[in-house]
Design a protein around this motif. Structure first.
Motif, short mmCIF file in Angstrom:
data_model
loop_
_atom_site.label_atom_id
_atom_site.label_comp_id
_atom_site.label_asym_id
_atom_site.label_seq_id
_atom_site.Cartn_x
_atom_site.Cartn_y
_atom_site.Cartn_z
N ASN A 41 12.66 3.34 14.26
CA ASN A 41 12.30 2.15 13.49
C ASN A 41 11.23 2.49 12.44
O ASN A 41 11.30 2.02 11.31
CB ASN A 41 11.80 1.05 14.42
CG ASN A 41 11.58 -0.25 13.70
OD1 ASN A 41 12.15 -0.51 12.65
ND2 ASN A 41 10.74 -1.10 14.28
N PHE A 42 10.26 3.32 12.81
CA PHE A 42 9.22 3.73 11.87
C PHE A 42 9.83 4.48 10.69
O PHE A 42 9.51 4.21 9.53
CB PHE A 42 8.18 4.60 12.58
CG PHE A 42 7.15 5.17 11.65
CD1 PHE A 42 6.13 4.39 11.17
CD2 PHE A 42 7.23 6.51 11.26
CE1 PHE A 42 5.17 4.92 10.31
CE2 PHE A 42 6.28 7.03 10.40
CZ PHE A 42 5.26 6.24 9.92
N PHE A 43 10.71 5.44 10.97
CA PHE A 43 11.33 6.20 9.89
C PHE A 43 12.18 5.30 9.00
O PHE A 43 12.17 5.43 7.78
CB PHE A 43 12.17 7.36 10.44
CG PHE A 43 11.37 8.59 10.72
CD1 PHE A 43 10.91 9.37 9.68
CD2 PHE A 43 11.07 8.95 12.01
CE1 PHE A 43 10.16 10.50 9.93
CE2 PHE A 43 10.32 10.07 12.27
CZ PHE A 43 9.85 10.87 11.23
N THR A 45 11.89 2.07 8.44
CA THR A 45 11.17 1.04 7.68
C THR A 45 10.06 1.59 6.80
O THR A 45 9.66 0.93 5.84
CB THR A 45 10.56 0.00 8.64
OG1 THR A 45 9.67 0.66 9.55
CG2 THR A 45 11.64 -0.74 9.40
N LYS A 46 9.54 2.78 7.10
CA LYS A 46 8.40 3.30 6.34
C LYS A 46 8.75 4.54 5.51
O LYS A 46 8.42 4.61 4.33
CB LYS A 46 7.25 3.67 7.30
CG LYS A 46 6.78 2.55 8.20
CD LYS A 46 6.04 1.49 7.44
CE LYS A 46 5.36 0.51 8.34
NZ LYS A 46 6.17 -0.52 8.90
N ILE A 47 9.40 5.51 6.09
CA ILE A 47 9.61 6.80 5.44
C ILE A 47 10.78 6.76 4.46
O ILE A 47 10.66 7.22 3.32
CB ILE A 47 9.81 7.91 6.49
CG1 ILE A 47 8.63 7.97 7.46
CG2 ILE A 47 10.04 9.26 5.82
CD1 ILE A 47 7.31 8.30 6.82
N PRO A 49 12.28 4.26 2.74
CA PRO A 49 12.04 3.60 1.44
C PRO A 49 11.15 4.41 0.50
O PRO A 49 11.37 4.40 -0.72
CB PRO A 49 11.37 2.28 1.83
CG PRO A 49 11.80 2.03 3.22
CD PRO A 49 11.93 3.36 3.85
N ILE A 50 10.17 5.10 1.03
CA ILE A 50 9.31 5.92 0.18
C ILE A 50 10.10 7.07 -0.43
O ILE A 50 9.96 7.37 -1.63
CB ILE A 50 8.09 6.44 0.99
CG1 ILE A 50 7.19 5.28 1.38
CG2 ILE A 50 7.32 7.51 0.23
CD1 ILE A 50 6.10 5.63 2.36
#
Length: 104
Positions: A41-43, A45-47, A49-50
Protein backbone atom coordinates in the motif's frame (compact mmCIF):
# COMPACT_ATOMS: atom_id res chain seq x y z
CA UNK A 1 33.19 -31.40 62.13
CA UNK A 2 32.98 -33.47 59.00
CA UNK A 3 29.20 -33.19 58.98
CA UNK A 4 29.52 -29.40 59.11
CA UNK A 5 31.83 -29.40 56.07
CA UNK A 6 29.45 -31.61 54.10
CA UNK A 7 26.56 -29.30 54.97
CA UNK A 8 28.51 -26.23 53.87
CA UNK A 9 29.49 -27.92 50.59
CA UNK A 10 25.87 -28.85 49.89
CA UNK A 11 24.65 -25.34 50.74
CA UNK A 12 27.23 -23.82 48.37
CA UNK A 13 26.13 -26.12 45.54
CA UNK A 14 22.48 -25.26 46.17
CA UNK A 15 23.27 -21.54 46.06
CA UNK A 16 25.15 -21.94 42.78
CA UNK A 17 22.26 -23.95 41.35
CA UNK A 18 19.80 -21.21 42.34
CA UNK A 19 22.08 -18.60 40.72
CA UNK A 20 22.19 -20.67 37.52
CA UNK A 21 18.40 -20.92 37.46
CA UNK A 22 17.98 -17.19 38.13
CA UNK A 23 20.51 -16.20 35.45
CA UNK A 24 19.26 -18.64 32.82
CA UNK A 25 18.40 -16.96 29.50
CA UNK A 26 14.76 -16.31 28.90
CA UNK A 27 13.20 -17.67 25.73
CA UNK A 28 13.21 -15.26 22.81
CA UNK A 29 9.87 -13.76 21.80
CA UNK A 30 8.23 -15.07 18.65
CA UNK A 31 9.38 -13.31 15.49
CA UNK A 32 7.14 -10.49 14.36
CA UNK A 33 5.22 -10.83 11.12
CA UNK A 34 5.98 -8.42 8.29
CA UNK A 35 3.03 -6.32 7.21
CA UNK A 36 3.29 -6.97 3.46
CA UNK A 37 -0.09 -5.37 2.76
CA UNK A 38 1.08 -2.16 4.37
CA UNK A 39 4.33 -2.21 2.38
CA UNK A 40 2.48 -2.72 -0.90
CA UNK A 41 0.00 0.00 0.00
CA UNK A 42 2.86 2.38 0.82
CA UNK A 43 4.56 1.75 -2.53
CA UNK A 44 1.30 2.06 -4.44
CA UNK A 45 0.24 5.33 -2.79
CA UNK A 46 3.57 7.08 -2.15
CA UNK A 47 6.41 5.80 -4.35
CA UNK A 48 4.69 5.04 -7.68
CA UNK A 49 3.10 8.51 -8.08
CA UNK A 50 6.45 10.17 -7.43
CA UNK A 51 8.15 7.97 -10.04
CA UNK A 52 5.41 8.67 -12.57
CA UNK A 53 5.68 12.40 -11.91
CA UNK A 54 9.46 12.24 -12.44
CA UNK A 55 8.93 10.40 -15.75
CA UNK A 56 6.42 13.04 -16.79
CA UNK A 57 8.85 15.86 -16.04
CA UNK A 58 11.59 14.10 -18.01
CA UNK A 59 9.27 13.53 -20.97
CA UNK A 60 8.05 17.13 -20.97
CA UNK A 61 11.64 18.38 -20.76
CA UNK A 62 12.70 16.27 -23.73
CA UNK A 63 9.65 17.22 -25.76
CA UNK A 64 10.32 20.92 -25.20
CA UNK A 65 13.82 20.43 -26.64
CA UNK A 66 12.35 18.98 -29.83
CA UNK A 67 13.20 15.33 -29.09
CA UNK A 68 9.67 14.12 -29.75
CA UNK A 69 10.76 10.78 -31.22
CA UNK A 70 12.80 10.00 -28.10
CA UNK A 71 9.86 11.00 -25.93
CA UNK A 72 7.54 8.69 -27.86
CA UNK A 73 10.04 5.82 -27.61
CA UNK A 74 10.58 6.40 -23.88
CA UNK A 75 6.84 6.70 -23.31
CA UNK A 76 6.20 3.42 -25.10
CA UNK A 77 8.91 1.70 -23.06
CA UNK A 78 7.47 3.16 -19.83
CA UNK A 79 3.95 2.03 -20.74
CA UNK A 80 5.17 -1.49 -21.54
CA UNK A 81 7.08 -1.52 -18.23
CA UNK A 82 3.98 -0.45 -16.34
CA UNK A 83 2.01 -3.20 -18.09
CA UNK A 84 4.58 -5.75 -16.89
CA UNK A 85 4.40 -4.37 -13.34
CA UNK A 86 0.59 -4.48 -13.41
CA UNK A 87 0.71 -8.06 -14.72
CA UNK A 88 3.09 -9.09 -11.96
CA UNK A 89 0.89 -7.43 -9.35
CA UNK A 90 -2.20 -9.18 -10.69
CA UNK A 91 -0.40 -12.52 -10.59
CA UNK A 92 0.66 -11.74 -7.03
CA UNK A 93 -2.94 -11.16 -5.96
CA UNK A 94 -4.79 -13.62 -8.20
CA UNK A 95 -2.13 -16.29 -8.79
CA UNK A 96 -3.57 -18.73 -6.25
CA UNK A 97 -7.02 -18.61 -7.79
CA UNK A 98 -5.56 -19.04 -11.29
CA UNK A 99 -3.64 -22.12 -10.20
CA UNK A 100 -6.78 -23.54 -8.58
CA UNK A 101 -8.74 -22.83 -11.75
CA UNK A 102 -6.19 -24.52 -14.03
CA UNK A 103 -5.26 -27.57 -11.96
CA UNK A 104 -8.49 -28.56 -10.22
Amino acid sequence: MMLLEIGQAMWGDAARAMDAIALAPTPAPAPKEINTDGILNFFATKIVPILLAALGVIFIGRASKGEVSRVLTSSAIAIIGLAFVAGAASLFFFGGSLIDLLFK
